[in-house]
Design a protein around this motif. Structure first.
Motif, PDB file in Angstrom:
ATOM      1  N   LEU A 224     -40.103  12.911  22.931  1.00  0.00           N
ATOM      2  CA  LEU A 224     -40.640  11.668  22.378  1.00  0.00           C
ATOM      3  C   LEU A 224     -40.037  11.420  20.996  1.00  0.00           C
ATOM      4  CD1 LEU A 224     -44.415  12.040  23.349  1.00  0.00           C
ATOM      5  CD2 LEU A 224     -42.701  10.605  24.431  1.00  0.00           C
ATOM      6  N   PRO A 225     -40.126  10.192  20.494  1.00  0.00           N
ATOM      7  CA  PRO A 225     -39.566   9.894  19.169  1.00  0.00           C
ATOM      8  C   PRO A 225     -40.486  10.315  18.029  1.00  0.00           C
ATOM      9  CG  PRO A 225     -40.437   7.890  20.145  1.00  0.00           C
ATOM     10  CD  PRO A 225     -40.567   8.956  21.189  1.00  0.00           C
ATOM     11  N   TYR A 226     -41.414  11.232  18.270  1.00  0.00           N
ATOM     12  CA  TYR A 226     -42.346  11.717  17.244  1.00  0.00           C
ATOM     13  C   TYR A 226     -42.371  13.237  17.276  1.00  0.00           C
ATOM     14  CZ  TYR A 226     -44.211   7.025  18.271  1.00  0.00           C
ATOM     15  OH  TYR A 226     -44.355   5.688  18.516  1.00  0.00           O
ATOM     16  N   ASN A 227     -42.739  13.838  16.147  1.00  0.00           N
ATOM     17  CA  ASN A 227     -43.047  15.265  16.166  1.00  0.00           C
ATOM     18  C   ASN A 227     -44.311  15.476  16.982  1.00  0.00           C
ATOM     19  OD1 ASN A 227     -40.907  16.238  14.646  1.00  0.00           O
ATOM     20  ND2 ASN A 227     -41.967  15.920  12.700  1.00  0.00           N
ATOM     21  N   LEU A 228     -44.303  16.498  17.834  1.00  0.00           N
ATOM     22  CA  LEU A 228     -45.439  16.777  18.707  1.00  0.00           C
ATOM     23  C   LEU A 228     -46.181  18.008  18.197  1.00  0.00           C
ATOM     24  CD1 LEU A 228     -43.661  16.209  22.149  1.00  0.00           C
ATOM     25  CD2 LEU A 228     -44.833  14.547  20.687  1.00  0.00           C
ATOM     26  N   ASP A 229     -47.486  18.011  18.362  1.00  0.00           N
ATOM     27  CA  ASP A 229     -48.306  19.083  17.786  1.00  0.00           C
ATOM     28  C   ASP A 229     -48.958  19.943  18.866  1.00  0.00           C
ATOM     29  OD1 ASP A 229     -47.771  18.093  15.165  1.00  0.00           O
ATOM     30  OD2 ASP A 229     -49.272  16.533  15.486  1.00  0.00           O
ATOM     31  N   GLY A 230     -49.995  19.417  19.531  1.00  0.00           N
ATOM     32  CA  GLY A 230     -50.745  20.188  20.502  1.00  0.00           C
ATOM     33  C   GLY A 230     -50.425  19.803  21.924  1.00  0.00           C
ATOM     34  N   ILE A 231     -50.829  20.690  22.871  1.00  0.00           N
ATOM     35  CA  ILE A 231     -50.574  20.413  24.276  1.00  0.00           C
ATOM     36  C   ILE A 231     -51.679  21.033  25.117  1.00  0.00           C
ATOM     37  CG2 ILE A 231     -49.138  22.479  24.540  1.00  0.00           C
ATOM     38  CD1 ILE A 231     -47.443  20.946  26.549  1.00  0.00           C
ATOM     39  N   ALA A 232     -52.037  20.354  26.210  1.00  0.00           N
ATOM     40  CA  ALA A 232     -52.981  20.873  27.201  1.00  0.00           C
ATOM     41  C   ALA A 232     -52.534  20.392  28.569  1.00  0.00           C
ATOM     42  CB  ALA A 232     -54.403  20.411  26.893  1.00  0.00           C
ATOM     43  N   VAL A 233     -52.788  21.199  29.592  1.00  0.00           N
ATOM     44  CA  VAL A 233     -52.392  20.858  30.961  1.00  0.00           C
ATOM     45  C   VAL A 233     -53.605  21.001  31.864  1.00  0.00           C
ATOM     46  CG1 VAL A 233     -50.835  21.369  32.874  1.00  0.00           C
ATOM     47  CG2 VAL A 233     -50.060  21.721  30.518  1.00  0.00           C
ATOM     48  N   TRP A 234     -53.780  20.015  32.752  1.00  0.00           N
ATOM     49  CA  TRP A 234     -54.859  20.064  33.737  1.00  0.00           C
ATOM     50  C   TRP A 234     -54.324  19.517  35.049  1.00  0.00           C
ATOM     51  CZ3 TRP A 234     -59.392  22.456  33.857  1.00  0.00           C
ATOM     52  CH2 TRP A 234     -60.317  22.103  34.837  1.00  0.00           C
ATOM     53  N   ASN A 235     -54.170  20.391  36.046  1.00  0.00           N
ATOM     54  CA  ASN A 235     -53.571  20.001  37.328  1.00  0.00           C
ATOM     55  C   ASN A 235     -52.202  19.362  37.089  1.00  0.00           C
ATOM     56  OD1 ASN A 235     -55.529  20.974  39.119  1.00  0.00           O
ATOM     57  ND2 ASN A 235     -56.847  19.222  38.685  1.00  0.00           N
TER      58      ASN A 235
ATOM     59  N   TRP B 256     -46.528  26.425  28.785  1.00  0.00           N
ATOM     60  CA  TRP B 256     -46.065  25.182  28.181  1.00  0.00           C
ATOM     61  C   TRP B 256     -46.187  25.288  26.667  1.00  0.00           C
ATOM     62  CZ3 TRP B 256     -45.151  21.172  31.910  1.00  0.00           C
ATOM     63  CH2 TRP B 256     -45.583  21.486  33.201  1.00  0.00           C
ATOM     64  N   PHE B 257     -45.250  24.664  25.954  1.00  0.00           N
ATOM     65  CA  PHE B 257     -45.373  24.637  24.497  1.00  0.00           C
ATOM     66  C   PHE B 257     -44.651  23.431  23.916  1.00  0.00           C
ATOM     67  CE2 PHE B 257     -41.628  27.349  25.293  1.00  0.00           C
ATOM     68  CZ  PHE B 257     -40.690  26.864  24.384  1.00  0.00           C
ATOM     69  N   THR B 258     -45.033  23.061  22.695  1.00  0.00           N
ATOM     70  CA  THR B 258     -44.397  21.954  21.978  1.00  0.00           C
ATOM     71  C   THR B 258     -43.611  22.524  20.805  1.00  0.00           C
ATOM     72  OG1 THR B 258     -46.405  21.649  20.665  1.00  0.00           O
ATOM     73  CG2 THR B 258     -46.122  20.226  22.573  1.00  0.00           C
TER      74      THR B 258
ATOM     75  N   TYR C 232     -41.734  21.867  26.240  1.00  0.00           N
ATOM     76  CA  TYR C 232     -40.986  22.819  27.061  1.00  0.00           C
ATOM     77  C   TYR C 232     -41.922  23.482  28.058  1.00  0.00           C
ATOM     78  CZ  TYR C 232     -37.311  22.503  23.499  1.00  0.00           C
ATOM     79  OH  TYR C 232     -36.333  22.054  22.641  1.00  0.00           O
ATOM     80  N   VAL C 233     -41.358  23.923  29.176  1.00  0.00           N
ATOM     81  CA  VAL C 233     -42.117  24.674  30.173  1.00  0.00           C
ATOM     82  C   VAL C 233     -41.322  25.911  30.573  1.00  0.00           C
ATOM     83  CG1 VAL C 233     -41.195  23.311  32.090  1.00  0.00           C
ATOM     84  CG2 VAL C 233     -43.311  24.603  32.394  1.00  0.00           C
ATOM     85  N   CYS C 234     -42.020  27.036  30.695  1.00  0.00           N
ATOM     86  CA  CYS C 234     -41.433  28.268  31.209  1.00  0.00           C
ATOM     87  C   CYS C 234     -42.025  28.501  32.598  1.00  0.00           C
ATOM     88  CB  CYS C 234     -41.723  29.454  30.289  1.00  0.00           C
ATOM     89  SG  CYS C 234     -41.085  29.282  28.616  1.00  0.00           S
ATOM     90  N   ARG C 235     -41.250  28.236  33.634  1.00  0.00           N
ATOM     91  CA  ARG C 235     -41.746  28.332  35.007  1.00  0.00           C
ATOM     92  C   ARG C 235     -41.974  29.796  35.391  1.00  0.00           C
ATOM     93  NH1 ARG C 235     -43.041  23.033  36.232  1.00  0.00           N
ATOM     94  NH2 ARG C 235     -41.293  21.634  35.667  1.00  0.00           N
TER      95      ARG C 235
ATOM     96  N   SER D 291     -41.287  36.407  32.411  1.00  0.00           N
ATOM     97  CA  SER D 291     -40.019  35.944  31.832  1.00  0.00           C
ATOM     98  C   SER D 291     -40.279  34.660  31.065  1.00  0.00           C
ATOM     99  CB  SER D 291     -38.960  35.705  32.916  1.00  0.00           C
ATOM    100  OG  SER D 291     -39.383  34.644  33.774  1.00  0.00           O
ATOM    101  N   LEU D 292     -39.430  34.401  30.088  1.00  0.00           N
ATOM    102  CA  LEU D 292     -39.566  33.199  29.260  1.00  0.00           C
ATOM    103  C   LEU D 292     -38.225  32.467  29.253  1.00  0.00           C
ATOM    104  CD1 LEU D 292     -41.589  34.689  26.252  1.00  0.00           C
ATOM    105  CD2 LEU D 292     -42.476  33.184  28.029  1.00  0.00           C
ATOM    106  N   LYS D 293     -38.133  31.426  30.093  1.00  0.00           N
ATOM    107  CA  LYS D 293     -36.923  30.614  30.168  1.00  0.00           C
ATOM    108  C   LYS D 293     -37.308  29.158  29.910  1.00  0.00           C
ATOM    109  CE  LYS D 293     -34.825  33.726  33.569  1.00  0.00           C
ATOM    110  NZ  LYS D 293     -34.280  33.854  34.941  1.00  0.00           N
ATOM    111  N   PRO D 294     -37.379  28.758  28.615  1.00  0.00           N
ATOM    112  CA  PRO D 294     -37.843  27.406  28.281  1.00  0.00           C
ATOM    113  C   PRO D 294     -36.931  26.313  28.838  1.00  0.00           C
ATOM    114  CG  PRO D 294     -37.819  28.832  26.345  1.00  0.00           C
ATOM    115  CD  PRO D 294     -37.065  29.547  27.422  1.00  0.00           C
TER     116      PRO D 294
END
Length: 556
Positions: free
Chosen positions: A91-102, A61-63, A69-72, A82-85
């Protein structure tokens, strides 16, 4: 090598995945060797300006800009398959960080001022938390904790994952943290928090074709470094990376005028023992001294019988210190009801005993405007600090003027910032005092190299009844404009602050037991001081590693 601006890191097995936001490199880094491999050599344009990175299961996952975006099925084991974003959330804002849990997605946005929480099942927002700082923030998750690093605050926060409440926060040893992740050593099982940094540094460029061959220039500086931390819940503070520092302070007697003093005691304060600073050993330089305790602080006493302008001497002390970054974990709700001050405390710390111009109309008006109707001691002092930052701009000045003059002209040095903060704080019944003396040049990676500061430095401490003295920097958090201002040094100090003689004058001269008349003999006309620091390359004094502890301080 060849990396410009790391902005997010995450760990997959034995490897670290990192994103170079400027070049668009997705890097696989071996923590054992520092070897970095670009795993997206044909897709760097698609990853340029990416700021957040996370891995869950086999998905990456990345912002980028305002989209997640997610690369399955991007990962097979520890390798990129493979990298297929695919765009997932916009969202209506610039996004910075990301974390995923379950099935939960956490997204930070400085522009939105929030950490957004989304369900991966429904694709809808579950809730949002206020961002703990004011800068660009990146994220990682560990069990029930959400960890946040803030680039402007120079701080890492540990939050409750479910509520967004801050459990504690610590200062990072370097400026501009841009990413973080936990790494578990596969052999030892030790868990270490690593932080990425991205900024620039000055260097001397060698240009043999120029008339001025050596030129001052800037270059990118980015790296990953472990953050060691310790949370002392009972004492309400958290410390971070420890360093062993050798500090030398020397006076070189070289009078500018004729002088003769019969029986001189030259008193120089010694480094203090605090929650973040421990004195290992102290020795003399040039001339032996005796040691005395004054108001609970250690003082070196040098004796000269007599002292005249014909002699030349070098004398001082050398100290070996353990120092750490510290942040006190006190909140406004903790101090809604505090003990009243004793009259002795009021007489010492609520009066004008240091040329603070507290009776002048401009200072009294500023004290009233700064606080308004606020009554909470922490909010009052923070309001005072922000008011002073709005009114003043930093500039090195030839002499320290009184707060009324400083407020009128709108610029001040660190000592003048302190004077104004003291005056406004005391007028609002907040006990405060000047402390400090020097800062080690903040080059934690330059081991065994002499580091010499150009100037001394002062900050202040304020007193919370029932708790004690808490630090606050003078001007470094004044980032210009009209705010908001970072809170990194509000109730916090970095590892490079050296606390000396708290509550005392740094130096005093007596002649035959009486204070020397400053009009006749000033220290500035009598001697030249020399200050030098060194971080011995053979030692790195580090506090508790990995998970935080609440059972007292560990000074490894």
């Amino acid at each position: 090598m060849g990396v410009s601006s790391l902005y997010a890191i995450t760990f997959v097995g034995k490897n670290c995945l990192a994103i170079d936001s400027l070049r668009g490199f997705l890097l696989r880094i071996d923590p054992e060797t520092d070897n970095a491999t670009v795993v997206n050599p044909y897709q760097t344009s698609e990853f340029a300006d990416v700021t957040g990175l996370a891995v869950w299961s086999n998905d990456l996952w990345f912002t980028r800009y305002n989209t997640v975006y997610v690369c399955r099925e991007a990962l097979v084991g520890e390798n990129i398959a493979s990298l297929k974003p695919e765009p997932l959330v916009t969202l209506p804002y610039n996004l910075d960080g990301i974390a995923v849990w379950n099935s939960t997605l956490y997204i930070s946005s400085q522009q939105g001022g929030c950490i957004f929480v989304y369900s991966l099942i429904s694709g809808r927002e579950i809730t949002r938390f206020y961002a703990p700082g004011i800068g660009v923030e990146n994220l990682t998750v560990r069990d029930e904790e959400l960890w946040v690093c803030d680039r402007l605050e120079q701080t890492v926060y540990c939050l409750e994952r479910g509520t967004g409440e801050t459990k504690f926060n610590v200062l990072t040893p370097f400026e501009y943290p841009t990413g973080l992740g936990f790494y578990t050593d596969p052999e030892t099982g030790e868990e270490v928090l690593y932080v990425a940094y991205a900024g620039d540094e000055l260097f001397i460029r060698d240009d043999p074709n120029s008339y001025e061959q050596y030129q001052l220039a800037k270059r990118d500086r980015t790296f990953i470094h472990p953050l060691y931390f310790h949370y002392n819940e009972s004492q309400r503070y958290a410390t971070s990376n420890g360093y062993l520092i050798e500090m030398s302070y020397v006076e070189e007697i070289e009078p500018l005028e004729e002088i003769y003093l019969e029986d001189v005691e030259w008193r120089i304060a010694l480094p203090s023992e605090t929650d973040r600073q421990k004195v290992r050993e102290i020795s003399y330089i040039g001339t032996p001294f005796t040691e005395e305790i004054e108001a609970g602080e250690r003082v070196a006493v040098f004796k000269f019988k007599p002292l005249n302008s014909a002699e030349r001497r070098i004398f001082g002390w050398k100290a070996l210190l353990e120092v750490r970054g510290i942040k006190y974990q006190i909140h406004p709700l903790d101090v809604e009801k505090i003990q009243p001050l004793t009259q002795e405390f009021k007489d010492k710390y609520l009066v004008d005993n240091d040329n603070l111009a507290m009776e002048s109309s401009i200072v009294r008006q500023a004290a009233e405007e700064a606080v308004g109707t606020e009554t909470n001691i922490l909010r009052k002092l923070l309001s005072v600090r922000n008011y002073v930052y709005d009114r003043l701009d930093y500039s090195l000045t030839a002499k320290i003027e009184t707060p009324d003059v400083v407020l009128d002209r709108g610029i001040g040095s660190c000592g003048e910032y302190v004077g104004v903060l003291l005056a406004l704080g005391r007028l609002n019944e907040i006990p405060c005092r000047t402390v400090g003396r020097y800062k080690c040049p903040a080059f934690a990676d330059r081991r065994g190299v002499p580091l010499e500061p150009e100037y001394n430095h002062v900050w202040l401490e304020f007193y919370i009844p029932g708790f004690g003295w808490v630090p606050m920097e003078s001007n470094p958090d004044d980032t210009g404009g009209s705010g908001p201002y970072p809170l990194r040094f509000f109730m916090g100090l970095a590892w490079y602050h050296i606390e000396i003689g708290k509550g005392l004058k740094f130096q005093r001269l007596t002649n035959q037991g009486l204070p020397v008349d400053k009009e006749k003999v000033s220290l500035g006309n009598l001697a030249i001081n020399h200050v030098r620091f060194s971080l011995p390359f053979w030692m790195n004094c580090q506090p508790f590693r990995g998970r935080y502890s609440t059972h007292g301080v560990y000074y490894g």
